[in-house]
Design an enzyme around this catalytic site. Structure first.
Site, PDB file in Angstrom:
ATOM      1  N   LYS A 116       0.828  -1.212   0.000  1.00  0.00           N
ATOM      2  CA  LYS A 116       0.000   0.000   0.000  1.00  0.00           C
ATOM      3  C   LYS A 116       0.857   1.255   0.000  1.00  0.00           C
ATOM      4  CE  LYS A 116      -4.240  -1.894   1.158  1.00  0.00           C
ATOM      5  NZ  LYS A 116      -4.341  -2.947   2.179  1.00  0.00           N
ATOM      6  N   LYS A 237     -17.222  -7.555   0.496  1.00  0.00           N
ATOM      7  CA  LYS A 237     -18.232  -6.986  -0.393  1.00  0.00           C
ATOM      8  C   LYS A 237     -19.453  -7.892  -0.443  1.00  0.00           C
ATOM      9  CE  LYS A 237     -14.860  -4.644  -3.281  1.00  0.00           C
ATOM     10  NZ  LYS A 237     -14.044  -4.735  -4.518  1.00  0.00           N
ATOM     11  N   ASN A 290      -5.965  -3.482  -7.912  1.00  0.00           N
ATOM     12  CA  ASN A 290      -6.072  -4.939  -7.976  1.00  0.00           C
ATOM     13  C   ASN A 290      -5.589  -5.386  -9.341  1.00  0.00           C
ATOM     14  OD1 ASN A 290      -7.397  -5.151  -5.390  1.00  0.00           O
ATOM     15  ND2 ASN A 290      -9.139  -4.211  -6.403  1.00  0.00           N
ATOM     16  N   ARG A 292      -5.753  -8.158 -10.943  1.00  0.00           N
ATOM     17  CA  ARG A 292      -6.381  -9.428 -11.344  1.00  0.00           C
ATOM     18  C   ARG A 292      -7.787  -9.146 -11.881  1.00  0.00           C
ATOM     19  NH1 ARG A 292      -7.447  -8.601  -5.832  1.00  0.00           N
ATOM     20  NH2 ARG A 292      -9.683  -8.395  -5.567  1.00  0.00           N
ATOM     21  N   VAL A 295     -13.965 -10.515  -8.574  1.00  0.00           N
ATOM     22  CA  VAL A 295     -15.212 -11.250  -8.338  1.00  0.00           C
ATOM     23  C   VAL A 295     -16.370 -10.555  -9.061  1.00  0.00           C
ATOM     24  CG1 VAL A 295     -16.880 -11.941  -6.567  1.00  0.00           C
ATOM     25  CG2 VAL A 295     -14.427 -12.079  -6.075  1.00  0.00           C
TER      26      VAL A 295
HETATM   27  C1  MV4 Z   1     -10.197   4.605   4.430  1.00  0.00           C
HETATM   28  C2  MV4 Z   1     -11.445   5.064   4.915  1.00  0.00           C
HETATM   29  C3  MV4 Z   1     -11.523   6.386   5.272  1.00  0.00           C
HETATM   30  N1  MV4 Z   1     -10.447   7.202   5.181  1.00  0.00           N
HETATM   31  N2  MV4 Z   1      -9.163   5.456   4.345  1.00  0.00           N
HETATM   32  C4  MV4 Z   1     -11.292  -0.034   4.229  1.00  0.00           C
HETATM   33  C5  MV4 Z   1     -10.587  -1.123   3.489  1.00  0.00           C
HETATM   34  C6  MV4 Z   1      -9.312  -0.547   3.109  1.00  0.00           C
HETATM   35  N3  MV4 Z   1      -8.798  -1.129   1.914  1.00  0.00           N
HETATM   36  C7  MV4 Z   1      -9.547   0.905   3.012  1.00  0.00           C
HETATM   37  N4  MV4 Z   1     -10.694   1.187   3.810  1.00  0.00           N
HETATM   38  C8  MV4 Z   1     -11.010   2.443   4.166  1.00  0.00           C
HETATM   39  N5  MV4 Z   1     -10.002   3.345   4.059  1.00  0.00           N
HETATM   40  C9  MV4 Z   1      -9.295   6.718   4.727  1.00  0.00           C
HETATM   41  N6  MV4 Z   1      -8.246   7.534   4.644  1.00  0.00           N
HETATM   42  C10 MV4 Z   1     -12.496   4.140   4.984  1.00  0.00           C
HETATM   43  C11 MV4 Z   1     -12.290   2.833   4.625  1.00  0.00           C
HETATM   44  C12 MV4 Z   1     -13.411   1.943   4.751  1.00  0.00           C
HETATM   45  C13 MV4 Z   1     -13.958   1.294   3.646  1.00  0.00           C
HETATM   46  C14 MV4 Z   1     -13.454   1.452   2.374  1.00  0.00           C
HETATM   47  C15 MV4 Z   1     -14.002   0.809   1.305  1.00  0.00           C
HETATM   48  C16 MV4 Z   1     -15.090  -0.022   1.500  1.00  0.00           C
HETATM   49  C17 MV4 Z   1     -15.614  -0.203   2.762  1.00  0.00           C
HETATM   50  C18 MV4 Z   1     -15.051   0.432   3.840  1.00  0.00           C
HETATM   51  C19 MV4 Z   1     -15.612   0.237   5.100  1.00  0.00           C
HETATM   52  C20 MV4 Z   1     -15.059   0.869   6.181  1.00  0.00           C
HETATM   53  C21 MV4 Z   1     -13.950   1.717   6.004  1.00  0.00           C
END
Ligand code: MV4
Length: 450
Positions: A116, A237, A290, A292, A295
């Site tokens: 990341k 998801k 991603n 790939r 889904v």
């Molecule tokens: C965040 C965010 C808010 N602010 N980053 C969750 C999974 C991870 N890959 C990144 N995620 C998040 N990053 C910042 N700076 C909120 C989330 C997040 C979220 C993102 C995508 C889909 C669902 C989520 C559920 C909770 C929090």
């Protein structure tokens, strides 16, 4: 084009890849574990080879065994599906070494996008907007607190190797941050073998919108619009759709062009996805890439009319993309739900034998599954047993058809999340397009579903 490929996966995605190979006249080699001897991917492939015990570490993740089968069967390429070895740079490199085409980008690109911190840095260089924050590993809690102070709270602490929300935490002040730092670092180190942490400004109530891209080996890259994937439960998801009910034309185009710029900057080839967080003002920020097929690729196929597996095979074989950006359609609306073998009350996996499994059918319905009546869902693999996709001229039409299709879904012998899917789809806030990442937590809190 290839004449024979190996599919290094199982379940619905293996069946899905084999279907396109059959359409194109490509011979298929399946691999399977002892638990999958009767699986549909074994039945529908031209040949199938046992590669080991049920546990993935002893079968579907056994790189040398899979390479051995590919060589013995003279498969020219390997399709990794999603999950398993699909984003494993070591596997991609082993394929390259053996002269087998890995159907995906090259190993260095996979490795770079797998971190990341590294991908944030790369995307910033490419001119892609990233969430305000840092792109280097934090030394300690003191450094974290100092940087957080300059960015301003709330802050999202994240693990560079993170996934599934592990090692991630929102913090509102210095004290919380100091407490959270060590715990998350330890968790990331034990889960991923990498405790590198970084931080970002916290985006409140975001949406998860991802752009599908497709890139060939001749420098051509297209965007195939977006998928809205905000409806998740604990970073899993649940419902995906295309197009997003939230984006306007201008934001959609800007995000698409940004995703193409990102892919071209890193020399990407294959189908791929750039994930963005979109805030309430429609600002978008790179989240991760991603490398790939995903889904949820069927919703993109339904609105564009393209077969993404076919496009992957063509670009991996060195063909040029046969379309320009102006050729890419965006027609109607498609929704996908993921059907999990899980107890709707406890969310624990619900393995067992399917005493009945009858799928809804119709012009606007698509099923993706690898199970059938009489088959047993084992605890060894992902509990997602099927996907159901519906299409409509409008979003409302696709929703109504999905609710009807779910009513007609007959599945007995195991428990599933279908009750939760129906609850989301019939919720007025979902129907109004208010799909944020907090939907499940906010709107389903009164039921047993959370
Ligand atoms: C965040 C965010 C808010 N602010 N980053 C969750 C999974 C991870 N890959 C990144 N995620 C998040 N990053 C910042 N700076 C909120 C989330 C997040 C979220 C993102 C995508 C889909 C669902 C989520 C559920 C909770 C929090």
């Amino acid at each position: 084009m290839f004449s024979k490929i190996l599919i290094a996966n199982r379940g619905e995605i293996a069946v899905r890849v084999i279907r396109t190979c059959q359409k194109l006249g490509i011979q298929t080699v399946a691999v399977y574990s002892e638990a999958d001897a009767d699986s549909l991917h074994v039945k529908c492939a031209d040949e199938a080879h046992l590669i080991g015990k049920p546990r993935v570490s002893e079968s579907y993740l056994n790189i040398e065994k899979i390479i051995e089968v590919a060589k013995a069967t003279k498969a020219e390429a390997i399709h990794p599906g999603y999950g398993l070895l699909s984003e494993n740079p070591t596997f991609a490199r082993r394929c390259e070494e053996e002269g087998i085409v890995f159907i995906g980008p090259n190993a260095d690109v996979i490795a770079r996008m797998g971190s990341k911190i590294e991908s944030r840095k790369t995307m910033a260089e490419a001119g892609v907007p990233i969430v305000p924050g840092i792109s280097h590993p934090l030394q300690d809690a003191d450094e974290a607190a100092k940087i957080a102070e300059s960015i301003g709270y709330p802050i999202m602490l994240k693990a560079s190797a993170g996934g599934g929300g592990i090692g991630m935490q929102v913090v509102h002040n210095g004290e919380e941050l100091r407490k959270a730092f060590e715990g998350n670092q330890k968790r990331a180190a034990s889960f991923f073998g990498d405790g590198a942490m970084y931080l970002e400004k916290y985006i409140a109530n975001p949406r998860h919108v991802e752009i599908q891209i497709l890139a060939d080996q001749h420098g051509n890259c297209l965007y195939l619009w977006e998928r809205e994937c905000s409806i998740q439960r604990r970073h899993q998801k649940v419902i995906e759709e295309a197009p997003s009910p939230f984006l306007d034309e201008e934001t959609r185009r800007k995000m698409g062009e940004t995703a193409v710029r990102a892919a071209q900057y890193i020399g990407y080839t294959n189908a791929g996805t750039i994930e963005f967080l979109v805030d309430e003002e429609k600002n978008f920020y790179f989240l991760e890439m991603n490398t790939r097929l995903q889904v949820e690729h069927p919703v993109t196929e339904e609105i564009t009319g393209l077969d993404l597996v076919e496009e992957q095979l063509r670009v991996a074989a060195g063909e040029k993309l046969r379309y320009t950006q102006e050729d890419i359609r965006c027609e109607g609306h498609a929704i996908e739900v993921r059907i999990y073998a899980e107890d709707p009350k406890t969310f624990f996996p619900s393995p067992g034998t399917l005493t009945a499994f009858e799928l809804p059918e119709g012009e606007y319905i698509r099923n993706e599954t690898a199970v059938a009546t009489g088959m047993t869902v084992t605890p060894f693999y992902d509990p997602m047993i099927a996907k159901l996709i519906t299409k409509g001229g409008t979003r409302q039409e696709a929703i109504v058809r999905m609710l009807q299709a779910l009513d007609a879904y007959r599945i007995e012998g195991i428990k599933t999340n279908i009750p939760m899917l129906k609850e989301v789809l019939s919720h007025p806030e979902f129907q109004a397009g208010h799909t944020t990442t907090h939907f499940v937590n906010i709107h389903l809190h009164k039921s047993s579903i959370k």
